[in-house]
Design a protein around this motif. Sequence first.
Motif, short mmCIF file in Angstrom:
data_model
loop_
_atom_site.label_atom_id
_atom_site.label_comp_id
_atom_site.label_asym_id
_atom_site.label_seq_id
_atom_site.Cartn_x
_atom_site.Cartn_y
_atom_site.Cartn_z
N HIS A 60 15.83 -26.45 9.57
CA HIS A 60 14.43 -26.85 9.79
C HIS A 60 14.38 -28.36 10.05
O HIS A 60 15.06 -29.14 9.36
CB HIS A 60 13.60 -26.50 8.56
N ARG A 89 16.85 -21.19 10.14
CA ARG A 89 16.16 -20.27 11.03
C ARG A 89 16.89 -18.94 11.09
O ARG A 89 18.11 -18.88 11.21
CB ARG A 89 16.05 -20.87 12.44
N THR A 90 16.14 -17.85 11.01
CA THR A 90 16.73 -16.53 11.08
C THR A 90 16.78 -16.06 12.53
O THR A 90 16.18 -16.67 13.43
CB THR A 90 15.90 -15.52 10.27
N GLY A 93 13.48 -15.54 14.09
CA GLY A 93 12.64 -16.70 14.36
C GLY A 93 11.92 -17.26 13.15
O GLY A 93 11.20 -18.25 13.26
N TRP A 95 11.99 -18.44 8.81
CA TRP A 95 12.77 -19.39 8.01
C TRP A 95 13.07 -18.81 6.65
O TRP A 95 12.20 -18.19 6.03
CB TRP A 95 12.02 -20.72 7.85
#
Length: 230
Positions: A60, A89-90, A93, A95
Amino acid sequence: VAEQSAPPPPLYRAITRYARALILVIDPSRGWSPMSESFTGLLGYDRADPPVANLLDLVHPDDRPAAIGTFVTACGGVHPPGCTDMRLRTAAGGWRQFEFAVRSFVDEPDAGVVAYFGLDVTTQRAAERALRIERGRLFSLVETLRDGILLIDEEQRVSVANRAFRRILGIEEPLRAGSDRGWSRLLAQLKRPDRSWNAVVVGEGTRCWFGNQFSLIAPRFAAHGVDLWV
């Protein structure tokens, strides 16, 4: 942070593959590698094919200074103190928030890496934020009640003394929660010669009066001629 992904050495892979923690290893000269299956389970990426060359691209933006700071410290051969929260970030999209312990192995023979060990604290941090908000709302409500409210914790420290209660004792400014001095200041007000009351009513269901707390507190009021009514 290194720009290219590097395949993990066999020994690291054997030890860390099935770890529940998210383990990321950065070789300053070769790149970074996800070491545990949690990289797939928690973030949704293929561990064998990381989505970015630069690990910072997954961090982030607000947490990148912390990521860089811990990495620079570890590259100097020093373990960064404590733990650091960072959001990654996964694949979807969103967190997820991790609490990372960072360890330096740059001076270890056949290692030369910086390791990030992360625990997923996404749910925990969300619950903590919700609790802080709810506590703030509760304290705001208690502060505006017309009845005087005094809560004392198990260590006999004042945790809540609302405006109405402070008015009864003639204390104008708020008392800092958890302060030992707050309790002493409240007792000191019992000695005021112009006090026009001689009893305090306490709620039977208040947690701080369970067990022997009432028997511990009541004599301190009684010493100044004040009764506690339940």
